[in-house]
Design a protein around this motif. Sequence first.
Motif, short mmCIF file in Angstrom:
data_model
loop_
_atom_site.label_atom_id
_atom_site.label_comp_id
_atom_site.label_asym_id
_atom_site.label_seq_id
_atom_site.Cartn_x
_atom_site.Cartn_y
_atom_site.Cartn_z
N LYS A 97 -20.20 -15.52 -36.59
CA LYS A 97 -19.06 -14.96 -35.85
C LYS A 97 -19.46 -13.76 -35.01
O LYS A 97 -18.97 -13.58 -33.88
N ALA A 127 -19.06 -13.45 -30.94
CA ALA A 127 -18.35 -12.35 -30.30
C ALA A 127 -19.23 -11.66 -29.26
O ALA A 127 -18.76 -11.32 -28.16
N HIS A 180 -17.39 -15.23 -26.95
CA HIS A 180 -16.53 -16.27 -27.52
C HIS A 180 -15.58 -15.65 -28.54
O HIS A 180 -15.93 -14.65 -29.19
N ASN A 181 -14.42 -16.22 -28.68
CA ASN A 181 -13.47 -15.75 -29.67
C ASN A 181 -13.81 -16.38 -31.02
O ASN A 181 -13.61 -17.58 -31.22
N ASP A 201 -12.38 -16.36 -33.77
CA ASP A 201 -11.24 -16.88 -34.51
C ASP A 201 -10.89 -18.32 -34.14
O ASP A 201 -10.16 -18.99 -34.85
N THR A 202 -11.42 -18.77 -33.00
CA THR A 202 -11.12 -20.14 -32.57
C THR A 202 -12.22 -21.13 -32.94
O THR A 202 -12.07 -22.33 -32.71
#
Length: 345
Positions: A216, A220, A224-225, A227-228
Amino acid sequence: MEIGISTFLEATTDPATGKAMNHAERLRNAVEEIVLADQVGLDVYGVGEHHRADYAGSAPAVVLAAAAAATKRIRLTSAVTVLSSDDPVRVYQSFSTLDGLSNGRAEIMAGRGSFIESFPLFGYDLDDYDRLFDEKLELLLAIRASEKVTWRGGLRPAIDNLGVYPRAVQNPLPVWIASGGNPESAVRAGMLGLPIAFAIIGGMPERFAPLVSLYKEAAARAGHNPDTLQIATHSHGFVADTTEQAADMFFPPTQAQMNVIGRERGWPPYTRDSFDAARSLRGALYVGDPEFVAEKIVLLRKNLGVTRFFLHVNVGTMPHREVLRAIELLGTKVAPIVRKELAKL
Protein backbone atom coordinates in the motif's frame (compact mmCIF):
# COMPACT_ATOMS: atom_id res chain seq x y z
CA MET A 1 -15.25 -10.00 -0.05
CA GLU A 2 -14.87 -12.54 -2.85
CA ILE A 3 -14.44 -16.22 -2.03
CA GLY A 4 -13.31 -18.85 -4.47
CA ILE A 5 -11.33 -21.96 -5.30
CA SER A 6 -7.82 -22.46 -6.67
CA THR A 7 -6.28 -25.65 -7.98
CA PHE A 8 -3.11 -26.90 -9.65
CA LEU A 9 -5.07 -29.82 -11.15
CA GLU A 10 -3.20 -32.29 -8.99
CA ALA A 11 -2.88 -35.78 -10.46
CA THR A 12 -0.70 -37.15 -7.70
CA THR A 13 -0.64 -40.69 -6.35
CA ASP A 14 -3.56 -41.39 -4.05
CA PRO A 15 -2.03 -42.57 -0.76
CA ALA A 16 -5.08 -44.75 -0.11
CA THR A 17 -4.92 -46.66 -3.41
CA GLY A 18 -1.35 -46.12 -4.62
CA LYS A 19 -2.68 -45.03 -8.02
CA ALA A 20 -2.24 -41.72 -9.79
CA MET A 21 -5.19 -39.98 -11.39
CA ASN A 22 -5.33 -39.93 -15.17
CA HIS A 23 -4.64 -36.43 -16.53
CA ALA A 24 -7.68 -36.49 -18.79
CA GLU A 25 -9.94 -37.45 -15.89
CA ARG A 26 -8.52 -34.68 -13.73
CA LEU A 27 -9.17 -32.12 -16.47
CA ARG A 28 -12.78 -33.22 -16.87
CA ASN A 29 -13.25 -33.19 -13.09
CA ALA A 30 -11.98 -29.60 -13.02
CA VAL A 31 -14.67 -28.44 -15.43
CA GLU A 32 -17.31 -30.09 -13.24
CA GLU A 33 -15.84 -28.35 -10.18
CA ILE A 34 -15.95 -24.94 -11.86
CA VAL A 35 -19.57 -25.43 -12.91
CA LEU A 36 -20.54 -26.39 -9.35
CA ALA A 37 -18.61 -23.44 -7.90
CA ASP A 38 -20.64 -21.15 -10.17
CA GLN A 39 -23.91 -22.80 -9.16
CA VAL A 40 -23.28 -22.46 -5.40
CA GLY A 41 -22.40 -18.78 -5.68
CA LEU A 42 -18.63 -18.71 -5.40
CA ASP A 43 -16.97 -15.69 -6.96
CA VAL A 44 -13.82 -16.96 -8.65
CA TYR A 45 -12.02 -20.14 -9.74
CA GLY A 46 -8.29 -20.20 -10.45
CA VAL A 47 -6.15 -22.79 -12.24
CA GLY A 48 -2.39 -22.85 -11.72
CA GLU A 49 0.24 -23.63 -14.33
CA HIS A 50 2.71 -26.50 -13.91
CA HIS A 51 4.67 -28.66 -16.34
CA ARG A 52 5.30 -31.90 -14.48
CA ALA A 53 3.74 -35.36 -14.26
CA ASP A 54 1.93 -34.84 -10.95
CA TYR A 55 -0.13 -31.91 -12.27
CA ALA A 56 -2.48 -31.69 -15.27
CA GLY A 57 -2.64 -27.88 -15.46
CA SER A 58 -0.10 -26.90 -18.10
CA ALA A 59 -2.68 -24.82 -20.04
CA PRO A 60 -4.98 -23.03 -17.56
CA ALA A 61 -6.71 -20.84 -20.17
CA VAL A 62 -7.86 -23.92 -22.08
CA VAL A 63 -9.35 -25.52 -18.96
CA LEU A 64 -11.09 -22.29 -18.00
CA ALA A 65 -12.42 -21.86 -21.52
CA ALA A 66 -13.97 -25.32 -21.36
CA ALA A 67 -15.97 -24.15 -18.34
CA ALA A 68 -16.79 -20.70 -19.67
CA ALA A 69 -19.74 -21.80 -21.78
CA ALA A 70 -21.22 -23.82 -18.90
CA THR A 71 -21.00 -21.04 -16.29
CA LYS A 72 -22.69 -17.68 -15.94
CA ARG A 73 -21.17 -15.55 -13.19
CA ILE A 74 -17.97 -16.93 -11.73
CA ARG A 75 -14.70 -15.20 -12.61
CA LEU A 76 -12.07 -17.38 -14.29
CA THR A 77 -8.39 -16.78 -13.60
CA SER A 78 -4.99 -18.35 -13.85
CA ALA A 79 -3.39 -19.03 -10.48
CA VAL A 80 -0.74 -18.47 -11.72
CA THR A 81 0.51 -17.90 -15.25
CA VAL A 82 4.29 -18.39 -15.18
CA LEU A 83 4.87 -15.27 -17.22
CA SER A 84 8.67 -15.50 -17.13
CA SER A 85 8.69 -18.60 -19.35
CA ASP A 86 5.70 -17.69 -21.53
CA ASP A 87 5.20 -15.12 -24.26
CA PRO A 88 3.12 -12.08 -23.25
CA VAL A 89 1.50 -11.86 -26.69
CA ARG A 90 0.18 -15.42 -26.44
CA VAL A 91 -0.80 -14.95 -22.81
CA TYR A 92 -2.88 -11.91 -23.70
CA GLN A 93 -4.42 -13.65 -26.72
CA SER A 94 -5.35 -16.73 -24.69
CA PHE A 95 -6.99 -14.78 -21.91
CA SER A 96 -8.66 -12.21 -24.15
CA THR A 97 -10.15 -15.19 -26.00
CA LEU A 98 -11.32 -16.58 -22.65
CA ASP A 99 -12.68 -13.14 -21.83
CA GLY A 100 -14.77 -13.17 -25.00
CA LEU A 101 -16.04 -16.69 -24.44
CA SER A 102 -17.02 -15.88 -20.85
CA ASN A 103 -18.41 -12.42 -21.67
CA GLY A 104 -15.92 -10.53 -19.55
CA ARG A 105 -15.01 -12.89 -16.70
CA ALA A 106 -11.32 -13.65 -17.42
CA GLU A 107 -8.33 -12.59 -15.35
CA ILE A 108 -4.58 -13.18 -15.46
CA MET A 109 -2.61 -13.82 -12.30
CA ALA A 110 1.04 -13.39 -13.30
CA GLY A 111 3.94 -14.81 -11.33
CA ARG A 112 7.54 -15.91 -11.64
CA GLY A 113 6.77 -19.48 -10.59
CA SER A 114 7.92 -21.37 -7.49
CA PHE A 115 8.52 -24.43 -9.68
CA ILE A 116 11.15 -24.01 -12.38
CA GLU A 117 10.43 -26.87 -14.78
CA SER A 118 9.00 -24.54 -17.43
CA PHE A 119 12.29 -22.66 -17.88
CA PRO A 120 14.33 -25.46 -19.48
CA LEU A 121 11.20 -26.76 -21.20
CA PHE A 122 10.77 -23.53 -23.14
CA GLY A 123 14.47 -22.74 -23.45
CA TYR A 124 14.94 -20.01 -20.84
CA ASP A 125 17.98 -19.47 -18.64
CA LEU A 126 17.33 -19.44 -14.90
CA ASP A 127 20.04 -16.81 -14.56
CA ASP A 128 17.51 -14.46 -16.19
CA TYR A 129 14.76 -15.41 -13.70
CA ASP A 130 14.04 -11.91 -12.38
CA ARG A 131 14.83 -10.01 -15.56
CA LEU A 132 12.51 -12.21 -17.62
CA PHE A 133 9.55 -11.43 -15.38
CA ASP A 134 10.17 -7.69 -15.28
CA GLU A 135 10.49 -7.45 -19.04
CA LYS A 136 7.54 -9.67 -19.88
CA LEU A 137 5.24 -7.99 -17.38
CA GLU A 138 6.08 -4.66 -18.99
CA LEU A 139 5.14 -6.05 -22.40
CA LEU A 140 1.93 -7.69 -21.15
CA LEU A 141 0.76 -4.39 -19.65
CA ALA A 142 1.63 -2.56 -22.86
CA ILE A 143 -0.44 -5.06 -24.87
CA ARG A 144 -3.50 -4.73 -22.68
CA ALA A 145 -3.23 -0.93 -22.81
CA SER A 146 -3.08 -0.54 -26.58
CA GLU A 147 -4.29 -2.43 -29.65
CA LYS A 148 -1.10 -1.55 -31.53
CA VAL A 149 2.13 -2.18 -29.68
CA THR A 150 5.65 -0.86 -30.10
CA TRP A 151 8.04 -2.34 -27.57
CA ARG A 152 11.69 -3.22 -27.13
CA GLY A 153 13.40 -5.26 -24.45
CA GLY A 154 16.58 -7.21 -24.03
CA LEU A 155 15.44 -10.84 -23.89
CA ARG A 156 12.46 -10.99 -26.25
CA PRO A 157 12.40 -9.78 -29.88
CA ALA A 158 11.01 -6.27 -30.35
CA ILE A 159 7.51 -5.44 -31.61
CA ASP A 160 7.08 -2.51 -34.01
CA ASN A 161 3.56 -1.11 -34.22
CA LEU A 162 1.81 -4.48 -34.48
CA GLY A 163 -1.75 -5.32 -33.40
CA VAL A 164 -2.58 -8.02 -30.85
CA TYR A 165 -5.98 -9.70 -31.23
CA PRO A 166 -8.62 -10.47 -30.15
CA ARG A 167 -9.09 -7.58 -27.76
CA ALA A 168 -10.57 -8.36 -24.37
CA VAL A 169 -14.16 -7.54 -23.46
CA GLN A 170 -12.88 -5.96 -20.24
CA ASN A 171 -10.83 -2.82 -20.68
CA PRO A 172 -8.37 -3.30 -19.21
CA LEU A 173 -8.19 -7.07 -18.85
CA PRO A 174 -7.46 -7.66 -15.13
CA VAL A 175 -3.85 -8.57 -14.37
CA TRP A 176 -2.84 -9.53 -10.83
CA ILE A 177 0.66 -10.00 -9.43
CA ALA A 178 1.11 -13.26 -7.53
CA SER A 179 3.67 -13.42 -4.72
CA GLY A 180 4.86 -16.03 -2.29
CA GLY A 181 5.91 -13.31 0.14
CA ASN A 182 8.70 -11.50 -1.68
CA PRO A 183 8.89 -7.81 -0.63
CA GLU A 184 10.04 -6.83 -4.12
CA SER A 185 6.86 -8.32 -5.59
CA ALA A 186 4.73 -6.34 -3.16
CA VAL A 187 6.51 -3.11 -4.08
CA ARG A 188 6.31 -3.87 -7.82
CA ALA A 189 2.55 -4.50 -7.64
CA GLY A 190 1.99 -1.36 -5.60
CA MET A 191 4.04 0.85 -7.90
CA LEU A 192 2.09 -0.44 -10.90
CA GLY A 193 -1.27 -0.11 -9.15
CA LEU A 194 -2.02 -3.79 -9.78
CA PRO A 195 -3.95 -6.10 -7.44
CA ILE A 196 -1.81 -8.62 -5.57
CA ALA A 197 -2.33 -12.22 -4.45
CA PHE A 198 -0.23 -13.69 -1.64
CA ALA A 199 0.28 -17.45 -1.38
CA ILE A 200 0.14 -18.19 2.35
CA ILE A 201 0.89 -21.88 2.82
CA GLY A 202 2.80 -21.86 6.10
CA GLY A 203 3.26 -19.94 9.32
CA MET A 204 0.65 -17.46 10.50
CA PRO A 205 -1.19 -15.38 7.88
CA GLU A 206 -0.97 -12.31 10.13
CA ARG A 207 2.79 -12.23 9.47
CA PHE A 208 1.98 -10.99 5.95
CA ALA A 209 0.71 -7.69 7.40
CA PRO A 210 4.07 -5.91 6.81
CA LEU A 211 3.96 -6.97 3.14
CA VAL A 212 0.44 -5.56 2.82
CA SER A 213 1.68 -2.29 4.31
CA LEU A 214 4.66 -2.28 1.95
CA TYR A 215 2.31 -2.84 -1.00
CA LYS A 216 0.00 0.00 0.00
CA GLU A 217 2.87 2.39 0.74
CA ALA A 218 4.39 1.72 -2.69
CA ALA A 219 1.01 2.31 -4.33
CA ALA A 220 0.54 5.61 -2.53
CA ARG A 221 4.04 6.81 -3.51
CA ALA A 222 3.24 6.04 -7.15
CA GLY A 223 0.02 8.06 -7.01
CA HIS A 224 -2.45 5.18 -6.68
CA ASN A 225 -5.21 5.12 -4.09
CA PRO A 226 -4.34 2.13 -1.89
CA ASP A 227 -7.91 1.92 -0.61
CA THR A 228 -9.13 0.90 -4.06
CA LEU A 229 -6.59 -1.88 -4.63
CA GLN A 230 -7.52 -5.53 -4.27
CA ILE A 231 -5.60 -8.00 -2.09
CA ALA A 232 -6.09 -11.76 -2.35
CA THR A 233 -4.68 -14.70 -0.44
CA HIS A 234 -4.35 -18.31 -1.49
CA SER A 235 -4.20 -21.02 1.19
CA HIS A 236 -4.61 -24.77 1.34
CA GLY A 237 -7.69 -26.15 3.01
CA PHE A 238 -10.72 -28.36 2.99
CA VAL A 239 -14.31 -28.12 4.22
CA ALA A 240 -16.41 -31.03 5.45
CA ASP A 241 -19.49 -31.45 7.61
CA THR A 242 -17.33 -31.79 10.72
CA THR A 243 -13.83 -30.58 11.50
CA GLU A 244 -12.72 -34.12 12.30
CA GLN A 245 -13.88 -35.38 8.91
CA ALA A 246 -12.13 -32.52 7.13
CA ALA A 247 -8.84 -33.12 8.93
CA ASP A 248 -8.87 -36.89 8.49
CA MET A 249 -9.67 -36.66 4.77
CA PHE A 250 -7.25 -33.85 3.98
CA PHE A 251 -4.18 -34.98 5.91
CA PRO A 252 -3.09 -38.13 3.98
CA PRO A 253 -2.95 -36.53 0.50
CA THR A 254 -1.48 -33.35 1.97
CA GLN A 255 1.25 -35.29 3.73
CA ALA A 256 2.04 -37.32 0.62
CA GLN A 257 2.35 -34.28 -1.63
CA MET A 258 4.22 -32.13 0.88
CA ASN A 259 6.75 -34.91 1.35
CA VAL A 260 7.28 -35.19 -2.41
CA ILE A 261 7.95 -31.45 -2.67
CA GLY A 262 9.88 -31.52 0.60
CA ARG A 263 12.32 -34.11 -0.71
CA GLU A 264 12.96 -31.87 -3.73
CA ARG A 265 13.54 -28.77 -1.60
CA GLY A 266 15.17 -30.20 1.50
CA TRP A 267 12.24 -29.80 3.88
CA PRO A 268 11.78 -32.09 6.91
CA PRO A 269 9.08 -34.79 6.74
CA TYR A 270 5.53 -33.47 7.06
CA THR A 271 3.83 -34.85 10.19
CA ARG A 272 0.34 -34.90 11.64
CA ASP A 273 1.55 -32.60 14.41
CA SER A 274 2.66 -30.04 11.80
CA PHE A 275 -0.69 -30.40 10.04
CA ASP A 276 -2.73 -29.98 13.23
CA ALA A 277 -0.75 -26.91 14.27
CA ALA A 278 -1.31 -25.31 10.85
CA ARG A 279 -5.06 -25.84 11.03
CA SER A 280 -5.39 -23.97 14.32
CA LEU A 281 -7.26 -20.66 14.30
CA ARG A 282 -4.11 -18.60 13.54
CA GLY A 283 -2.53 -21.16 11.21
CA ALA A 284 -2.31 -21.20 7.43
CA LEU A 285 -4.46 -24.30 6.78
CA TYR A 286 -8.19 -23.65 6.40
CA VAL A 287 -9.40 -27.12 7.35
CA GLY A 288 -12.61 -27.73 9.25
CA ASP A 289 -16.36 -27.46 9.33
CA PRO A 290 -18.04 -24.45 7.69
CA GLU A 291 -18.24 -22.41 10.88
CA PHE A 292 -14.55 -22.84 11.70
CA VAL A 293 -13.32 -22.11 8.18
CA ALA A 294 -15.56 -19.02 8.07
CA GLU A 295 -14.12 -17.85 11.39
CA LYS A 296 -10.60 -18.14 10.00
CA ILE A 297 -11.49 -16.20 6.86
CA VAL A 298 -13.05 -13.39 8.91
CA LEU A 299 -9.88 -13.26 11.04
CA LEU A 300 -7.83 -13.05 7.83
CA ARG A 301 -9.91 -10.09 6.69
CA LYS A 302 -9.38 -8.33 10.03
CA ASN A 303 -5.63 -8.93 10.03
CA LEU A 304 -4.77 -8.30 6.38
CA GLY A 305 -7.73 -6.48 4.85
CA VAL A 306 -8.03 -9.03 2.05
CA THR A 307 -10.74 -8.55 -0.56
CA ARG A 308 -10.52 -12.05 -2.07
CA PHE A 309 -9.82 -15.48 -0.58
CA PHE A 310 -8.82 -18.59 -2.53
CA LEU A 311 -9.21 -21.98 -0.88
CA HIS A 312 -6.84 -24.45 -2.51
CA VAL A 313 -8.79 -27.68 -2.02
CA ASN A 314 -6.68 -30.30 -3.80
CA VAL A 315 -3.17 -30.34 -2.42
CA GLY A 316 -2.98 -34.00 -3.48
CA THR A 317 -5.34 -36.41 -5.16
CA MET A 318 -8.63 -36.67 -3.26
CA PRO A 319 -11.91 -38.41 -4.14
CA HIS A 320 -13.78 -36.22 -6.61
CA ARG A 321 -17.07 -36.53 -4.72
CA GLU A 322 -15.41 -35.16 -1.57
CA VAL A 323 -13.92 -32.23 -3.47
CA LEU A 324 -17.35 -31.41 -4.88
CA ARG A 325 -18.83 -31.57 -1.37
CA ALA A 326 -16.14 -29.17 -0.10
CA ILE A 327 -16.92 -26.73 -2.91
CA GLU A 328 -20.63 -26.98 -2.14
CA LEU A 329 -20.05 -26.26 1.54
CA LEU A 330 -17.74 -23.35 0.77
CA GLY A 331 -20.40 -21.73 -1.39
CA THR A 332 -23.56 -22.55 0.55
CA LYS A 333 -22.30 -22.46 4.14
CA VAL A 334 -18.92 -20.74 4.54
CA ALA A 335 -19.41 -17.78 2.19
CA PRO A 336 -22.79 -16.70 3.67
CA ILE A 337 -21.34 -16.79 7.20
CA VAL A 338 -18.34 -14.71 6.15
CA ARG A 339 -20.47 -12.14 4.35
CA LYS A 340 -22.84 -11.85 7.32
CA GLU A 341 -19.97 -11.34 9.76
CA LEU A 342 -18.16 -8.83 7.56
CA ALA A 343 -21.34 -6.80 7.22
CA LYS A 344 -21.12 -6.17 10.97
CA LEU A 345 -17.62 -4.70 10.79
